[in-house]
Design a protein around this motif. Structure first.
Motif, PDB file in Angstrom:
ATOM      1  N   ALA A  80      83.293  85.877  27.827  1.00 35.81           N
ATOM      2  CA  ALA A  80      82.178  86.226  28.722  1.00 35.81           C
ATOM      3  C   ALA A  80      81.373  87.396  28.173  1.00 35.81           C
ATOM      4  O   ALA A  80      80.138  87.381  28.179  1.00 35.81           O
ATOM      5  N   GLU A  81      82.056  88.413  27.677  1.00 32.24           N
ATOM      6  CA  GLU A  81      81.353  89.592  27.153  1.00 32.24           C
ATOM      7  C   GLU A  81      80.569  89.249  25.895  1.00 32.24           C
ATOM      8  O   GLU A  81      79.422  89.678  25.718  1.00 32.24           O
ATOM      9  N   GLN A  82      81.173  88.430  25.014  1.00 32.12           N
ATOM     10  CA  GLN A  82      80.477  88.044  23.792  1.00 32.12           C
ATOM     11  C   GLN A  82      79.258  87.180  24.093  1.00 32.12           C
ATOM     12  O   GLN A  82      78.229  87.290  23.419  1.00 32.12           O
ATOM     13  N   MET A  83      79.377  86.304  25.093  1.00 33.05           N
ATOM     14  CA  MET A  83      78.237  85.473  25.473  1.00 33.05           C
ATOM     15  C   MET A  83      77.083  86.344  25.955  1.00 33.05           C
ATOM     16  O   MET A  83      75.919  86.104  25.630  1.00 33.05           O
ATOM     17  N   ALA A  84      77.414  87.359  26.741  1.00 29.57           N
ATOM     18  CA  ALA A  84      76.383  88.279  27.224  1.00 29.57           C
ATOM     19  C   ALA A  84      75.751  89.025  26.055  1.00 29.57           C
ATOM     20  O   ALA A  84      74.531  89.241  26.018  1.00 29.57           O
ATOM     21  N   THR A  85      76.571  89.412  25.076  1.00 33.41           N
ATOM     22  CA  THR A  85      76.055  90.099  23.890  1.00 33.41           C
ATOM     23  C   THR A  85      75.111  89.194  23.106  1.00 33.41           C
ATOM     24  O   THR A  85      74.036  89.626  22.660  1.00 33.41           O
ATOM     25  N   CYS A  86      75.494  87.933  22.952  1.00 35.57           N
ATOM     26  CA  CYS A  86      74.647  86.985  22.226  1.00 35.57           C
ATOM     27  C   CYS A  86      73.311  86.803  22.933  1.00 35.57           C
ATOM     28  O   CYS A  86      72.257  86.792  22.294  1.00 35.57           O
ATOM     29  N   SER A  87      73.340  86.678  24.254  1.00 29.05           N
ATOM     30  CA  SER A  87      72.093  86.536  25.019  1.00 29.05           C
ATOM     31  C   SER A  87      71.206  87.759  24.829  1.00 29.05           C
ATOM     32  O   SER A  87      69.980  87.633  24.677  1.00 29.05           O
ATOM     33  N   ALA A  88      71.815  88.938  24.836  1.00 32.73           N
ATOM     34  CA  ALA A  88      71.047  90.171  24.657  1.00 32.73           C
ATOM     35  C   ALA A  88      70.421  90.226  23.264  1.00 32.73           C
ATOM     36  O   ALA A  88      69.275  90.675  23.094  1.00 32.73           O
ATOM     37  N   ILE A  89      71.143  89.759  22.251  1.00 31.89           N
ATOM     38  CA  ILE A  89      70.616  89.748  20.879  1.00 31.89           C
ATOM     39  C   ILE A  89      69.380  88.866  20.789  1.00 31.89           C
ATOM     40  O   ILE A  89      68.360  89.238  20.190  1.00 31.89           O
ATOM     41  N   VAL A  90      69.445  87.674  21.387  1.00 36.56           N
ATOM     42  CA  VAL A  90      68.309  86.749  21.341  1.00 36.56           C
ATOM     43  C   VAL A  90      67.133  87.308  22.143  1.00 36.56           C
ATOM     44  O   VAL A  90      65.974  87.200  21.726  1.00 36.56           O
ATOM     45  N   ASP A  91      67.424  87.917  23.287  1.00 34.21           N
ATOM     46  CA  ASP A  91      66.354  88.527  24.088  1.00 34.21           C
ATOM     47  C   ASP A  91      65.635  89.615  23.292  1.00 34.21           C
ATOM     48  O   ASP A  91      64.400  89.722  23.329  1.00 34.21           O
ATOM     49  N   GLU A  92      66.402  90.439  22.566  1.00 28.40           N
ATOM     50  CA  GLU A  92      65.798  91.486  21.747  1.00 28.40           C
ATOM     51  C   GLU A  92      64.924  90.886  20.649  1.00 28.40           C
ATOM     52  O   GLU A  92      63.852  91.414  20.324  1.00 28.40           O
ATOM     53  N   GLY A  93      65.377  89.773  20.079  1.00 30.97           N
ATOM     54  CA  GLY A  93      64.585  89.120  19.043  1.00 30.97           C
ATOM     55  C   GLY A  93      63.253  88.632  19.577  1.00 30.97           C
ATOM     56  O   GLY A  93      62.219  88.746  18.899  1.00 30.97           O
ATOM     57  N   LEU A  94      63.251  88.118  20.804  1.00 27.24           N
ATOM     58  CA  LEU A  94      62.008  87.642  21.411  1.00 27.24           C
ATOM     59  C   LEU A  94      61.054  88.784  21.721  1.00 27.24           C
ATOM     60  O   LEU A  94      59.837  88.601  21.733  1.00 27.24           O
ATOM     61  N   GLU A  95      61.604  89.958  21.981  1.00 29.70           N
ATOM     62  CA  GLU A  95      60.769  91.103  22.320  1.00 29.70           C
ATOM     63  C   GLU A  95      60.143  91.760  21.101  1.00 29.70           C
ATOM     64  O   GLU A  95      59.240  92.593  21.231  1.00 29.70           O
ATOM     65  N   ALA A  96      60.610  91.396  19.906  1.00 25.99           N
ATOM     66  CA  ALA A  96      60.059  92.001  18.683  1.00 25.99           C
ATOM     67  C   ALA A  96      58.591  91.618  18.524  1.00 25.99           C
ATOM     68  O   ALA A  96      58.185  90.498  18.828  1.00 25.99           O
ATOM     69  N   GLY A  97      57.786  92.545  18.037  1.00 30.30           N
ATOM     70  CA  GLY A  97      56.364  92.285  17.859  1.00 30.30           C
ATOM     71  C   GLY A  97      56.080  91.235  16.803  1.00 30.30           C
ATOM     72  O   GLY A  97      55.144  90.444  16.925  1.00 30.30           O
ATOM     73  N   ASP A  98      56.919  91.191  15.751  1.00 28.55           N
ATOM     74  CA  ASP A  98      56.742  90.229  14.665  1.00 28.55           C
ATOM     75  C   ASP A  98      57.788  89.123  14.810  1.00 28.55           C
ATOM     76  O   ASP A  98      58.994  89.400  14.785  1.00 28.55           O
ATOM     77  N   PRO A  99      57.365  87.844  14.965  1.00 33.87           N
ATOM     78  CA  PRO A  99      58.325  86.754  15.171  1.00 33.87           C
ATOM     79  C   PRO A  99      59.361  86.623  14.059  1.00 33.87           C
ATOM     80  O   PRO A  99      60.538  86.364  14.340  1.00 33.87           O
ATOM     81  N   TRP A 100      58.932  86.812  12.804  1.00 32.91           N
ATOM     82  CA  TRP A 100      59.890  86.682  11.704  1.00 32.91           C
ATOM     83  C   TRP A 100      60.926  87.801  11.744  1.00 32.91           C
ATOM     84  O   TRP A 100      62.119  87.555  11.543  1.00 32.91           O
ATOM     85  N   SER A 101      60.480  89.023  12.020  1.00 35.73           N
ATOM     86  CA  SER A 101      61.430  90.133  12.120  1.00 35.73           C
ATOM     87  C   SER A 101      62.418  89.887  13.257  1.00 35.73           C
ATOM     88  O   SER A 101      63.614  90.169  13.124  1.00 35.73           O
ATOM     89  N   GLY A 102      61.913  89.360  14.378  1.00 39.26           N
ATOM     90  CA  GLY A 102      62.799  89.056  15.496  1.00 39.26           C
ATOM     91  C   GLY A 102      63.804  87.984  15.143  1.00 39.26           C
ATOM     92  O   GLY A 102      64.996  88.105  15.448  1.00 39.26           O
ATOM     93  N   PHE A 103      63.336  86.934  14.486  1.00 36.12           N
ATOM     94  CA  PHE A 103      64.228  85.842  14.077  1.00 36.12           C
ATOM     95  C   PHE A 103      65.276  86.343  13.093  1.00 36.12           C
ATOM     96  O   PHE A 103      66.470  86.062  13.230  1.00 36.12           O
ATOM     97  N   ARG A 104      64.840  87.094  12.102  1.00 36.90           N
ATOM     98  CA  ARG A 104      65.764  87.614  11.091  1.00 36.90           C
ATOM     99  C   ARG A 104      66.816  88.511  11.723  1.00 36.90           C
ATOM    100  O   ARG A 104      68.011  88.417  11.398  1.00 36.90           O
ATOM    101  N   SER A 105      66.391  89.361  12.660  1.00 38.18           N
ATOM    102  CA  SER A 105      67.325  90.264  13.329  1.00 38.18           C
ATOM    103  C   SER A 105      68.387  89.483  14.092  1.00 38.18           C
ATOM    104  O   SER A 105      69.577  89.824  14.056  1.00 38.18           O
ATOM    105  N   VAL A 106      67.974  88.414  14.768  1.00 36.97           N
ATOM    106  CA  VAL A 106      68.920  87.598  15.533  1.00 36.97           C
ATOM    107  C   VAL A 106      69.951  86.962  14.605  1.00 36.97           C
ATOM    108  O   VAL A 106      71.158  87.017  14.863  1.00 36.97           O
ATOM    109  N   ILE A 107      69.492  86.355  13.517  1.00 43.15           N
ATOM    110  CA  ILE A 107      70.423  85.693  12.593  1.00 43.15           C
ATOM    111  C   ILE A 107      71.383  86.707  11.983  1.00 43.15           C
ATOM    112  O   ILE A 107      72.592  86.459  11.894  1.00 43.15           O
ATOM    113  N   GLU A 108      70.868  87.845  11.564  1.00 41.54           N
ATOM    114  CA  GLU A 108      71.724  88.864  10.942  1.00 41.54           C
ATOM    115  C   GLU A 108      72.802  89.350  11.921  1.00 41.54           C
ATOM    116  O   GLU A 108      73.970  89.488  11.547  1.00 41.54           O
ATOM    117  N   LYS A 109      72.408  89.585  13.163  1.00 39.57           N
ATOM    118  CA  LYS A 109      73.377  90.091  14.146  1.00 39.57           C
ATOM    119  C   LYS A 109      74.392  89.027  14.542  1.00 39.57           C
ATOM    120  O   LYS A 109      75.584  89.316  14.716  1.00 39.57           O
TER     121      LYS A 109
END
Length: 210
Positions: free
Chosen positions: A70-99
């Protein structure tokens, strides 16, 4: 007599809570280290309880997986949400994959739990589906920005995680280091117009299975 009965019931409830928490701790460690194929009986053995006790708290393996991650699922959701909030789509996508890759390098069971079907875990399944929809939106934005190759699909992330799982290293730190190098290679292959960039340092890994 009532006071004694109340104390006994409270003690039993406390023992049950302790057993439940110990089962979850053991299950998380077992799934993280060995993946999701660890049998319930083995988890019970490591938790020093009977299999019946595990099933009393978690009627199915899916229910145990849902609670354990449950905690890891919440962490994963937060990671993807942060990626969507990034100003640059590629930077957001890259950050999500790396994390996600680093999280998976430290906890191999989580990625399997995230991509598996949990029919008896409706809340977890709904959360997973929402996260996948968010991830699809991030992929769409990165493609529209011209940074992510047009033929990229979500299954390519699954392929990256499968490759990540094949990493064998002596320590978690070495596994993460190897994962970072693999992720850098993956990200270059995901780009629409890849530009070679220096890779993270290589980790010392065994060249053959022991």
């Amino acid at each position: 007599m009532r006071a004694v009965t109340t104390q006994v019931r409270a003690h039993l409830r406390s023992d049950a809570r302790d057993n439940r928490e110990r089962i979850l701790v053991v299950a998380r460690a077992a799934f993280a280290a060995d993946g999701l194929d660890v049998p319930i009986r083995e988890i019970a053995r490591r938790a020093e309880v009977g299999a019946a006790t595990v099933y009393r708290h978690f009627p199915t393996k899916e229910a145990l997986l849902t609670e354990a991650f449950a905690e890891q699922m919440a962490t994963c959701s937060a990671i993807v949400d942060e990626g969507l909030e990034a100003g640059d789509p590629w930077s957001g996508f890259r950050s999500v994959i790396e994390k996600l890759m680093e999280l998976h390098a430290l906890d191999r069971g989580f990625a399997r739990a995230f991509t598996s079907q949990l029919p008896n875990a409706l809340e977890s399944a709904a959360n997973r589906d929402r996260t996948l929809r968010q991830l699809l939106e991030l992929v769409r934005r990165a493609k529209e920005a011209g940074r992510l190759r047009a033929d990229f699909v979500l299954e390519d992330i699954a392929l990256a995680l499968m490759a990540n799982e094949g990493i064998r290293a002596e320590t978690p730190q070495m596994r993460v280091a190897a994962s970072r190098r693999l992720t850098a290679l993956m990200m270059q292959s995901f780009q629409a117009d890849p530009v070679p960039t220096p890779l993270p340092p290589a980790a010392r890994l065994p060249l053959s299975r022991r």
